[in-house]
Enzyme design. Sequence first.
Site, mmCIF file in Angstrom:
data_model
loop_
_atom_site.group_PDB
_atom_site.id
_atom_site.type_symbol
_atom_site.label_atom_id
_atom_site.label_comp_id
_atom_site.label_asym_id
_atom_site.label_seq_id
_atom_site.Cartn_x
_atom_site.Cartn_y
_atom_site.Cartn_z
ATOM 1 C CG HIS A 1 39.383 -4.548 11.556
ATOM 2 N ND1 HIS A 1 39.786 -3.759 12.614
ATOM 3 C CD2 HIS A 1 38.020 -4.524 11.577
ATOM 4 C CE1 HIS A 1 38.721 -3.263 13.233
ATOM 5 N NE2 HIS A 1 37.634 -3.718 12.637
ATOM 6 C CB THR B 1 38.965 -1.176 10.456
ATOM 7 O OG1 THR B 1 37.956 -0.502 11.181
ATOM 8 C CG2 THR B 1 40.335 -0.690 10.897
ATOM 9 C CD GLN C 1 32.568 -1.474 18.231
ATOM 10 O OE1 GLN C 1 33.371 -0.540 18.304
ATOM 11 N NE2 GLN C 1 32.697 -2.433 17.348
HETATM 12 MN MN MN Z 1 33.561 1.014 10.357
#
Ligand code: MN
Length: 427
Positions: free
Chosen positions: A142, A358, A249
Amino acid sequence: MPLTANDPSRKSWLDVPQDSDFPIQNIPFGVFITKDDVVTIGTRIGNYAIDLGALQQLNYFEGIELTDDMFMQDTLNDFISDGKKTWRLVRNRIAEIFDSNNPELRDNDKHRETIIFNIEDVEMQLPVLIGDYTDFYSSREHATNVGKMFRDPENALLPNWLHIPVGYHGRSSTIVPSGIPIHRPQGQTLPPGNDTPVFGPSKLVDFELEMAFITTDANIMGEPIPIEEAEDHIFGMVLFNDWSARDIQKWEYVPLGPFLAKNFASSMSPWIVTLDALEPFRTKGPEQSPEPMDYLKQEGEHAFDINLQVALQPEDGNENVICNSNFKYMYWSMAQQLAHHTVNGCRVNSGDLMGSGTISGPTPDSFGSMLELTWGGKNPIKLNDGTERKFINDGDTVIMRGYCKNDTVRIGFGEVKSKLLPPFSRK
Ligand code: MN
């Protein structure tokens, strides 16, 4: 203390459907409300919710040192504070009570009536009062994928990543149990090509496939938890959807990291599966190179083989499985995360929740977010109703499931399922 509750040959007198996540070897802990509006701590076998408060009142825990109202509470925090020895005594006793060879409760219709409910007749609550929530970033795949997309494909991992279990402090006020719908957040974004930001609903709402562990009172302020003791302070695990708004984000995260893009909602599965129940599914984690510093060094098997799946269900549509991953892909173990979290003396309390970050696997179908599955929206996912998704649409439901399985037993987590609603509007 032996884990007699894990005996794979044990059968329950309660019916357990084949492939149930909740055989008698699981015995997870949760909090539910009955039809009569009674809140209680409970466990689950097959499709039955079991009222541990009622079991305690009827003396089924005799001989185990527990405060009188231990299970007649609306959170598990006090029980978790009692520590691993008590968790084991209680789980072992529950296994005995529901063992097919034990007539004590099996043949007592009156007791059964006050203790056992159909799972559809109870409403699951948040199992713990979460004081603090920390989210890690511990899947190498990730972190590499995100680094490639947002920064430099040649240097996708930042220099600290292989030395530190990177994490940030999240917010616990918006962690909700499975079934609670989520509103699309609004906020500031910088659309591509713009040089000034705009305000509005996020256009890039995403899920993050995570698991989370729940801790006990692990230390006093100033006291690091040695890595070899860290697992003793982990009560259990849940599935965790850490909802994220990628456009918010991207604009806000420099220099202090995620803020409003992450704290509008995280959804968790309501049954905490104990680390004890997961014992048979220990496995080796990924090779760690460079070798971690001494306070993070571990021998043996500290990863867990937990199959994970994400399905997306459009409004009025069918489920589409869009990701198959596994918790064992995590580069940093939970013990390493907890040892690192406290190495500076940070205090950890009963009911704190630590997200894994994640969980992405090595193959494109095992990526744990839409951001990675569609590679930033470049490769939309085709759904079985003919529509496409780059990110999550209003009306979509995201469902995460997880289970462990070997030749003799399947231990699962059930699911965390939540629907994305349009932005909040005042009536
Ligand atoms: Mn997270």
